[in-house]
Design a protein around this motif. Structure first.
Motif, PDB file in Angstrom:
ATOM      1  N   ASP A 188       1.402  -5.713   5.531  1.00  7.67           N
ATOM      2  CA  ASP A 188       2.770  -5.482   5.073  1.00  7.67           C
ATOM      3  C   ASP A 188       3.592  -6.762   4.955  1.00  7.67           C
ATOM      4  O   ASP A 188       4.727  -6.724   4.520  1.00  7.67           O
ATOM      5  N   ALA A 210       1.261  -4.883   1.119  1.00 11.09           N
ATOM      6  CA  ALA A 210       1.704  -3.495   1.254  1.00 11.09           C
ATOM      7  C   ALA A 210       3.223  -3.412   1.319  1.00 11.09           C
ATOM      8  O   ALA A 210       3.891  -4.335   1.784  1.00 11.09           O
ATOM      9  N   ALA A 211       3.748  -2.296   0.853  1.00 13.03           N
ATOM     10  CA  ALA A 211       5.181  -2.048   0.979  1.00 13.03           C
ATOM     11  C   ALA A 211       5.529  -1.957   2.464  1.00 13.03           C
ATOM     12  O   ALA A 211       4.825  -1.281   3.227  1.00 13.03           O
ATOM     13  N   SER A 245       4.806   1.060   5.113  1.00 14.13           N
ATOM     14  CA  SER A 245       3.854   2.022   4.551  1.00 14.13           C
ATOM     15  C   SER A 245       2.470   1.963   5.203  1.00 14.13           C
ATOM     16  O   SER A 245       1.656   2.848   4.978  1.00 14.13           O
ATOM     17  N   PHE A 272      -2.084   2.445   2.939  1.00 12.92           N
ATOM     18  CA  PHE A 272      -0.845   1.724   2.655  1.00 12.92           C
ATOM     19  C   PHE A 272      -0.487   1.954   1.195  1.00 12.92           C
ATOM     20  O   PHE A 272      -1.305   2.453   0.414  1.00 12.92           O
ATOM     21  N   GLU A 273       0.738   1.603   0.865  1.00 20.46           N
ATOM     22  CA  GLU A 273       1.186   1.686  -0.517  1.00 20.46           C
ATOM     23  C   GLU A 273       1.623   0.308  -0.997  1.00 20.46           C
ATOM     24  O   GLU A 273       2.112  -0.503  -0.205  1.00 20.46           O
ATOM     25  N   GLU A 323       4.096  -1.330  -4.148  1.00 25.04           N
ATOM     26  CA  GLU A 323       5.143  -0.946  -5.085  1.00 25.04           C
ATOM     27  C   GLU A 323       5.214  -2.003  -6.161  1.00 25.04           C
ATOM     28  O   GLU A 323       5.189  -3.200  -5.862  1.00 25.04           O
ATOM     29  N   ARG A 330       5.014   3.605  -6.879  1.00 24.50           N
ATOM     30  CA  ARG A 330       4.233   3.535  -5.648  1.00 24.50           C
ATOM     31  C   ARG A 330       2.763   3.776  -5.965  1.00 24.50           C
ATOM     32  O   ARG A 330       2.421   4.669  -6.734  1.00 24.50           O
ATOM     33  N   PRO A 348      -0.713   4.361  -3.836  1.00 20.05           N
ATOM     34  CA  PRO A 348      -1.383   4.518  -2.546  1.00 20.05           C
ATOM     35  C   PRO A 348      -2.762   3.866  -2.542  1.00 20.05           C
ATOM     36  O   PRO A 348      -3.461   3.853  -3.564  1.00 20.05           O
TER      37      PRO A 348
END
Length: 156
Positions: free
Chosen positions: A40, A44-45, A48, A62-63, A65, A76, A78
């Motif tokens: 993150d 990753a966002a 998330s 995780f997502e 964006e 988004r 995934p």
């Protein structure tokens, strides 16, 4: 750590693969942590990442964006996977599943090899198991940008 056997994806019917390489400023240890417990901070966002532990056979989510046009809302994307091999600070191998515009639901394998080089790291990434050449080519265009972002974030 789980004692269950590691079930690697069968890529026999999905031979499409790509490689990407980059000389990175950060150390192998810093990059290993970025790929395992710090997604993150560069990819990753924020908020998330669902990763209960960084261990072989451990699943994660995780997502990301991404905004295609500045006036559009961010979309988004995934990402699901599990760790297949971990050798600190040299190797991270994980499965990688995304939707349309990515792996199209196929469980692919990302292997990240990290070797000390010129005060930083030589990063060699292999992404294998795409369902067809178009999915591979879309992702091949994305990985250099992703690695550039990783380099910027970890060099700071």
């Amino acid at each position: 750590m789980s004692n269950d056997p590691i079930r690697t994806p069968d890529l026999t019917d999905r031979p499409y693969r790509l490689t990407a390489e980059r000389a990175m400023e950060a150390s192998p240890e810093t990059l290993y942590r970025a790929w395992t417990d710090r997604l993150d901070t560069w990819f990753a966002a924020p908020g998330s990442v669902l990763m209960p532990a960084v261990e072989v056979n451990t699943p994660f989510f995780f997502e990301t964006e991404y905004r295609f046009q500045s006036e559009e809302p961010a979309r988004r994307h995934p990402h699901y996977g599990r760790f297949l091999r971990l050798k600190r600070p040299e190797l991270v191998e994980l499965t990688w599943v995304t939707g349309a515009g990515g792996t199209e639901g196929a469980e692919t394998v990302v292997t990240v090899e990290l070797a000390p080089h010129a005060g930083g790291t030589h990063l060699h990434l292999t992404h294998a198991g795409f369902p067809h050449d178009k999915a591979r080519d879309r992702t091949a265009d994305a990985w250099p940008m992703v690695l550039e972002q990783l380099d910027r974030q970890t060099a700071a």
